[in-house]
Design a protein around this motif. Structure first.
Motif, PDB file in Angstrom:
ATOM      1  N   SER A 255     -28.702 -35.072   4.654  1.00 39.72           N
ATOM      2  CA  SER A 255     -27.244 -34.954   4.562  1.00 39.72           C
ATOM      3  C   SER A 255     -26.890 -33.512   4.895  1.00 39.72           C
ATOM      4  O   SER A 255     -27.738 -32.601   4.793  1.00 39.72           O
ATOM      5  CB  SER A 255     -26.751 -35.303   3.155  1.00 39.72           C
ATOM      6  N   HIS A 256     -25.639 -33.284   5.288  1.00 38.29           N
ATOM      7  CA  HIS A 256     -25.254 -31.897   5.561  1.00 38.29           C
ATOM      8  C   HIS A 256     -23.790 -31.683   5.222  1.00 38.29           C
ATOM      9  O   HIS A 256     -22.985 -32.613   5.156  1.00 38.29           O
ATOM     10  CB  HIS A 256     -25.539 -31.525   7.023  1.00 38.29           C
ATOM     11  N   ILE A 257     -23.458 -30.436   5.025  1.00 36.46           N
ATOM     12  CA  ILE A 257     -22.077 -29.974   4.920  1.00 36.46           C
ATOM     13  C   ILE A 257     -21.847 -29.067   6.119  1.00 36.46           C
ATOM     14  O   ILE A 257     -22.604 -28.108   6.325  1.00 36.46           O
ATOM     15  CB  ILE A 257     -21.843 -29.202   3.608  1.00 36.46           C
ATOM     16  N   LEU A 258     -20.833 -29.380   6.905  1.00 35.83           N
ATOM     17  CA  LEU A 258     -20.550 -28.596   8.115  1.00 35.83           C
ATOM     18  C   LEU A 258     -19.230 -27.855   7.954  1.00 35.83           C
ATOM     19  O   LEU A 258     -18.206 -28.456   7.607  1.00 35.83           O
ATOM     20  CB  LEU A 258     -20.467 -29.522   9.340  1.00 35.83           C
ATOM     21  N   ILE A 259     -19.264 -26.563   8.262  1.00 40.48           N
ATOM     22  CA  ILE A 259     -18.042 -25.753   8.351  1.00 40.48           C
ATOM     23  C   ILE A 259     -17.956 -25.277   9.800  1.00 40.48           C
ATOM     24  O   ILE A 259     -18.785 -24.472  10.244  1.00 40.48           O
ATOM     25  CB  ILE A 259     -18.063 -24.551   7.376  1.00 40.48           C
ATOM     26  N   GLU A 260     -16.961 -25.801  10.529  1.00 40.37           N
ATOM     27  CA  GLU A 260     -16.831 -25.455  11.949  1.00 40.37           C
ATOM     28  C   GLU A 260     -16.423 -24.003  12.111  1.00 40.37           C
ATOM     29  O   GLU A 260     -15.665 -23.450  11.301  1.00 40.37           O
ATOM     30  CB  GLU A 260     -15.809 -26.368  12.622  1.00 40.37           C
ATOM     31  N   SER A 261     -16.913 -23.381  13.213  1.00 44.45           N
ATOM     32  CA  SER A 261     -16.727 -21.930  13.388  1.00 44.45           C
ATOM     33  C   SER A 261     -15.992 -21.589  14.673  1.00 44.45           C
ATOM     34  O   SER A 261     -16.061 -20.449  15.136  1.00 44.45           O
ATOM     35  CB  SER A 261     -18.099 -21.247  13.379  1.00 44.45           C
ATOM     36  N   ILE A 262     -15.285 -22.554  15.260  1.00 43.44           N
ATOM     37  CA  ILE A 262     -14.666 -22.315  16.564  1.00 43.44           C
ATOM     38  C   ILE A 262     -13.575 -21.251  16.468  1.00 43.44           C
ATOM     39  O   ILE A 262     -13.516 -20.318  17.269  1.00 43.44           O
ATOM     40  CB  ILE A 262     -14.069 -23.631  17.121  1.00 43.44           C
ATOM     41  N   GLU A 263     -12.691 -21.360  15.456  1.00 45.10           N
ATOM     42  CA  GLU A 263     -11.538 -20.470  15.382  1.00 45.10           C
ATOM     43  C   GLU A 263     -11.878 -19.118  14.740  1.00 45.10           C
ATOM     44  O   GLU A 263     -11.493 -18.074  15.240  1.00 45.10           O
ATOM     45  CB  GLU A 263     -10.413 -21.155  14.614  1.00 45.10           C
ATOM     46  N   ASN A 264     -12.624 -19.136  13.626  1.00 45.28           N
ATOM     47  CA  ASN A 264     -12.894 -17.884  12.899  1.00 45.28           C
ATOM     48  C   ASN A 264     -14.305 -17.935  12.320  1.00 45.28           C
ATOM     49  O   ASN A 264     -14.512 -18.370  11.174  1.00 45.28           O
ATOM     50  CB  ASN A 264     -11.856 -17.700  11.788  1.00 45.28           C
ATOM     51  N   PRO A 265     -15.320 -17.499  13.076  1.00 46.21           N
ATOM     52  CA  PRO A 265     -16.715 -17.599  12.616  1.00 46.21           C
ATOM     53  C   PRO A 265     -16.961 -16.882  11.285  1.00 46.21           C
ATOM     54  O   PRO A 265     -17.703 -17.385  10.443  1.00 46.21           O
ATOM     55  CB  PRO A 265     -17.500 -16.946  13.758  1.00 46.21           C
ATOM     56  N   GLU A 266     -16.337 -15.680  11.097  1.00 49.10           N
ATOM     57  CA  GLU A 266     -16.598 -14.933   9.877  1.00 49.10           C
ATOM     58  C   GLU A 266     -16.088 -15.686   8.649  1.00 49.10           C
ATOM     59  O   GLU A 266     -16.775 -15.785   7.619  1.00 49.10           O
ATOM     60  CB  GLU A 266     -15.931 -13.550   9.945  1.00 49.10           C
ATOM     61  N   SER A 267     -14.882 -16.252   8.787  1.00 50.11           N
ATOM     62  CA  SER A 267     -14.310 -17.007   7.671  1.00 50.11           C
ATOM     63  C   SER A 267     -15.124 -18.260   7.382  1.00 50.11           C
ATOM     64  O   SER A 267     -15.349 -18.621   6.210  1.00 50.11           O
ATOM     65  CB  SER A 267     -12.865 -17.384   8.004  1.00 50.11           C
ATOM     66  N   ALA A 268     -15.602 -18.932   8.466  1.00 49.30           N
ATOM     67  CA  ALA A 268     -16.403 -20.140   8.294  1.00 49.30           C
ATOM     68  C   ALA A 268     -17.707 -19.835   7.574  1.00 49.30           C
ATOM     69  O   ALA A 268     -18.141 -20.577   6.682  1.00 49.30           O
ATOM     70  CB  ALA A 268     -16.668 -20.770   9.661  1.00 49.30           C
ATOM     71  N   GLN A 269     -18.346 -18.734   7.963  1.00 52.57           N
ATOM     72  CA  GLN A 269     -19.614 -18.373   7.326  1.00 52.57           C
ATOM     73  C   GLN A 269     -19.402 -18.029   5.850  1.00 52.57           C
ATOM     74  O   GLN A 269     -20.197 -18.415   4.986  1.00 52.57           O
ATOM     75  CB  GLN A 269     -20.244 -17.190   8.056  1.00 52.57           C
ATOM     76  N   ALA A 270     -18.306 -17.360   5.578  1.00 55.65           N
ATOM     77  CA  ALA A 270     -18.019 -17.001   4.184  1.00 55.65           C
ATOM     78  C   ALA A 270     -17.790 -18.242   3.337  1.00 55.65           C
ATOM     79  O   ALA A 270     -18.268 -18.333   2.186  1.00 55.65           O
ATOM     80  CB  ALA A 270     -16.788 -16.077   4.126  1.00 55.65           C
ATOM     81  N   LYS A 271     -17.073 -19.240   3.899  1.00 57.72           N
ATOM     82  CA  LYS A 271     -16.831 -20.470   3.156  1.00 57.72           C
ATOM     83  C   LYS A 271     -18.138 -21.218   2.910  1.00 57.72           C
ATOM     84  O   LYS A 271     -18.373 -21.758   1.807  1.00 57.72           O
ATOM     85  CB  LYS A 271     -15.852 -21.362   3.928  1.00 57.72           C
ATOM     86  N   ALA A 272     -19.016 -21.247   3.926  1.00 55.70           N
ATOM     87  CA  ALA A 272     -20.308 -21.917   3.766  1.00 55.70           C
ATOM     88  C   ALA A 272     -21.140 -21.234   2.690  1.00 55.70           C
ATOM     89  O   ALA A 272     -21.798 -21.891   1.862  1.00 55.70           O
ATOM     90  CB  ALA A 272     -21.053 -21.936   5.109  1.00 55.70           C
ATOM     91  N   GLN A 273     -21.110 -19.904   2.661  1.00 57.59           N
ATOM     92  CA  GLN A 273     -21.856 -19.169   1.630  1.00 57.59           C
ATOM     93  C   GLN A 273     -21.300 -19.465   0.238  1.00 57.59           C
ATOM     94  O   GLN A 273     -22.052 -19.579  -0.740  1.00 57.59           O
ATOM     95  CB  GLN A 273     -21.778 -17.666   1.922  1.00 57.59           C
ATOM     96  N   GLU A 274     -19.974 -19.619   0.141  1.00 58.08           N
ATOM     97  CA  GLU A 274     -19.356 -19.951  -1.148  1.00 58.08           C
ATOM     98  C   GLU A 274     -19.813 -21.321  -1.635  1.00 58.08           C
ATOM     99  O   GLU A 274     -20.130 -21.513  -2.809  1.00 58.08           O
ATOM    100  CB  GLU A 274     -17.828 -19.916  -0.989  1.00 58.08           C
ATOM    101  N   LEU A 275     -19.869 -22.302  -0.713  1.00 56.52           N
ATOM    102  CA  LEU A 275     -20.339 -23.640  -1.086  1.00 56.52           C
ATOM    103  C   LEU A 275     -21.810 -23.604  -1.486  1.00 56.52           C
ATOM    104  O   LEU A 275     -22.242 -24.313  -2.407  1.00 56.52           O
ATOM    105  CB  LEU A 275     -20.120 -24.609   0.081  1.00 56.52           C
ATOM    106  N   TYR A 276     -22.611 -22.800  -0.774  1.00 59.33           N
ATOM    107  CA  TYR A 276     -24.028 -22.658  -1.129  1.00 59.33           C
ATOM    108  C   TYR A 276     -24.171 -22.107  -2.550  1.00 59.33           C
ATOM    109  O   TYR A 276     -25.021 -22.565  -3.328  1.00 59.33           O
ATOM    110  CB  TYR A 276     -24.712 -21.741  -0.109  1.00 59.33           C
ATOM    111  N   SER A 277     -23.312 -21.157  -2.880  1.00 55.13           N
ATOM    112  CA  SER A 277     -23.342 -20.594  -4.240  1.00 55.13           C
ATOM    113  C   SER A 277     -22.992 -21.650  -5.277  1.00 55.13           C
ATOM    114  O   SER A 277     -23.589 -21.707  -6.372  1.00 55.13           O
ATOM    115  CB  SER A 277     -22.358 -19.419  -4.334  1.00 55.13           C
ATOM    116  N   GLN A 278     -22.026 -22.528  -4.949  1.00 50.79           N
ATOM    117  CA  GLN A 278     -21.660 -23.601  -5.871  1.00 50.79           C
ATOM    118  C   GLN A 278     -22.834 -24.557  -6.087  1.00 50.79           C
ATOM    119  O   GLN A 278     -23.065 -25.043  -7.209  1.00 50.79           O
ATOM    120  CB  GLN A 278     -20.446 -24.353  -5.347  1.00 50.79           C
ATOM    121  N   LEU A 279     -23.581 -24.837  -5.017  1.00 50.02           N
ATOM    122  CA  LEU A 279     -24.752 -25.705  -5.143  1.00 50.02           C
ATOM    123  C   LEU A 279     -25.787 -25.069  -6.059  1.00 50.02           C
ATOM    124  O   LEU A 279     -26.412 -25.747  -6.901  1.00 50.02           O
ATOM    125  CB  LEU A 279     -25.358 -25.979  -3.763  1.00 50.02           C
ATOM    126  N   GLN A 280     -25.989 -23.790  -5.888  1.00 47.27           N
ATOM    127  CA  GLN A 280     -26.947 -23.109  -6.740  1.00 47.27           C
ATOM    128  C   GLN A 280     -26.486 -23.105  -8.199  1.00 47.27           C
ATOM    129  O   GLN A 280     -27.305 -23.045  -9.131  1.00 47.27           O
ATOM    130  CB  GLN A 280     -27.138 -21.663  -6.256  1.00 47.27           C
TER     131      GLN A 280
END
Length: 637
Positions: free
Chosen positions: A274-299
């Protein structure tokens, strides 16, 4: 336009056209022309000669196409020398047109690269075995077509270059909406007509045919009364699938084969992720930050499936908690795959991974480790494979033995049949178009009707009719085509002459009645006086099948009726009847402002065809073309 031209040689349509060329040549074969040379060309175009060999290839290709199209009726058609002369003329005309296109392509600087030629050959299914290009298959087929590799590549280059021209015309042509509407108005127009038919069958009682007329017609038209060439055949058929093995495959051999080839029976590792995808077409930095936030929630203990449902930009998998089902190696983006296959235990999830689609967090939800299929699962399949291989080996051994015996004892197939452990099969006297399978294949029937077999009575070479399936044939009896006796065809000639005379009477009567129609007499009055029936079509369409095609064609060629008077004509029908036709009015069609895409496409296609023919005609008008009045080409019987 040149860009469209160059693209044209690489598209799907080009590959289909080229594939069709290869297939038709392979089916037709041109073995009868091997070694044939002549000084005299069949035509000359702006100083370039079209050779007899070029003609031979094209003619046999066309003959093979017609055999496939008409099947058992082809021999009857081919027995008409006038028809075959027209076929030959048509082939020469096409060769002239192709040479004109070649010269135009050269003038425009069109080229097909060696790499494009190579790629086209590799992708043609006729040169493939099991989906992979086979050089042996390639060489075998082009040699059947009387090509060496270099010659075939140049032939293919010409075909692909000409296809660029065709694609350019199709790709650059268009029709304006006003043109489409005007065409549709004409196409959908109908006409209000009355007509009456003079049936020739009702006039047959007024004609008679004499014996001298029958005899004269027979003497002048004997080519119409030929009985077909007949052969009675002996043949043997050898198939790998029919061979009985002397030594059956043992369990030990099956086990040994399995052990030697275990690498082939591996079931690759599969992973369900399974995966969680955060698209990065418009704002890669914001997308990466959101993905890191979700990773922290998983932890922190958050549920992976819930986060996928609420935050994943992959909506389809998100509704399923991020599930992507089972994946194997080389299915996914490289970065995604590397992270997915690095997870060790079910339930583990990756850190944030970047791919071309955005940022992912991947969870392993199930795992099937790599394993070898069990012997018991494969045993029956492996036994069948070993048996097939053994039969094929035995087949080729027997084929060679049979080939030698059929050559050494050329006047009988008995020795070859004994060696092959098969029976000699026989046919009654049969025409070429009624040969039984597999003798009815073009590759076999051509050999049967060669002088060596018909006149010398020898055995044929081994003829392949399918993979690991061959035949050897010999002609036991031959009856050449001959003119049927007058007694056999008297009834046929009588009917023909009666029909011709009745048709002439119908035509004469129609001309007489048409004069009355022109003189002002109404069609209904004429019908009443002659006991005929007037039929009406208030909305006759161009595509009508309820009325004779000759009447439909004539109705739409006649001028629009004027004020107070109709358009009138006499028409000779295709079946020998005659008719009087009156166009009373023209019904104009109403075309919608919004055009259907299919309508525009159809009309544009028609325009493309017209422009293509116009191009060919223009090239011919400005070219210096020389065609000998007669030329001879050796044809196979």
């Amino acid at each position: 336009m040149l860009e469209k031209i160059r693209e044209g040689s690489q598209g799907l349509a080009a590959k289909i056209v080229l594939g069709a060329v290869i297939l038709s040549f392979a089916l037709a074969g041109i073995g009868g022309y091997l070694g044939q040379t002549t000084e005299q060309p069949v035509a000359e175009v702006n100083g370039v000669k079209i050779s007899q060999l070029d003609f031979a290839r094209a003619f046999e290709n066309e003959r093979g196409r017609l055999e496939q199209q008409f099947g058992e009726y082809f021999e009857q058609i081919a027995s008409d020398p006038t028809y075959m002369a027209q076929i030959r003329e048509g082939v020469v005309e096409r060769l002239v047109q192709q040479e004109l296109q070649n010269q135009l392509a050269q003038e425009l600087g069109l080229r097909v690269s060696d790499e494009q030629i190579k790629q086209a050959i590799f992708e043609m299914p006729y040169f493939q075995i099991g989906g992979q290009f086979s050089n042996d298959r390639y060489l075998q087929l082009i040699r059947q077509m009387n090509f060496q590799p270099d010659d075939f590549r140049e032939y293919l280059r010409e075909e692909m270059t000409r296809n660029q021209l065709v694609s350019a015309i199709a790709g650059s042509d268009f029709a304006l909406d006003s043109e489409v509407k005007q065409t549709l108005t004409l196409q959908q127009q109908t006409r209000n007509v009355d007509y009456l038919v003079l049936d020739k069958e009702k006039l047959k009682s007024q004609v008679s045919v004499t014996e001298s007329e029958i005899k004269d017609y027979y003497d002048l038209n004997q080519d119409q009364f030929m009985s077909p060439e007949l052969v009675a055949l002996n043949y043997i058929e050898l198939k790998a699938s029919d061979i009985e093995l002397v030594d059956p495959i043992t369990d030990e051999q099956v086990r040994a084969y399995y052990d030697e080839n275990q690498a082939q029976y591996l079931e690759e590792e599969r992973r369900r992720v399974s995966h969680i995808l955060i698209e990065s077409i418009e704002n890669p930095e914001s997308a990466q930050a959101k993905a890191q936030e979700l990773y922290s929630q998983l932890q922190g203990g958050a549920d992976f499936a819930e986060l996928a449902k609420t935050h994943s930009d992959d909506v389809a998998s998100g509704e399923l908690g991020g599930d992507l089902d089972w994946i194997e190696r080389d299915m996914m983006d490289p970065e995604f795959e590397a992270a997915a296959f690095a997870l060790t235990n079910v339930g583990d999830y990756s850190s944030v991974v970047e791919s071309e689609f955005g940022f992912h967090i991947i969870q392993l939800t199930d795992l099937q480790a790599q394993e070898v299929k069990a012997f018991e699962e494969l045993a029956s399949e492996l036994r069948a494979e070993l048996e097939q291989n053994a039969k094929i080996d035995a087949f080729y051994g027997k084929q060679e033995e049979v080939r030698e015996l059929a050559f050494e004892v050329a006047d009988s197939l008995d020795d070859a049949a004994t060696a092959a452990n098969v029976d000699v099969k026989n046919t009654e006297l049969v025409a070429r178009n009624l040969l039984p399978a597999p003798l009815n294949l073009p590759a076999v029937s051509r050999v049967i009707f060669t002088p060596e077999l018909l006149e010398d009575g020898v055995n044929s070479e081994v003829i392949e009719v399918a993979p690991e399936h061959v035949v050897i044939v010999r002609v036991a009896e031959h009856k050449p085509a001959a003119v049927k006796s007058l007694e056999e065809v008297t009834a046929q000639i009588t009917t023909r002459l009666e029909n011709d005379k009745a048709s002439e009477l119908a035509k004469d009567k129609a001309q007489e009645l048409f004069a009355q129609l022109e003189g002002g007499k109404a069609l209904g009055e004429i019908a009443t006086a002659e006991a005929l029936e007037v039929k009406s079509e208030p909305a006759l369409a161009r595509q009508s099948y309820a009325v004779s095609p000759a009447l439909v064609s004539k109705a739409f060629k006649m001028p629009h009726p004027g004020e107070g008077h109709a358009s009138k004509a006499m028409v000779e029908l295709n079946n020998g009847d005659s008719a009087l036709l009156v166009v009373k009015s023209v019904n104009l069609a109403e075309v919608a402002d919004e055009l259907e895409p299919q309508q525009k496409q159809s009309i544009t296609r028609t325009q493309v065809n017209k422009n293509y023919l116009a191009l060919l005609n223009a090239l011919e008008d400005t070219a210096e073309i020389v065609k000998p009045s007669t030329f001879e080409v050796a044809e196979e019987n």
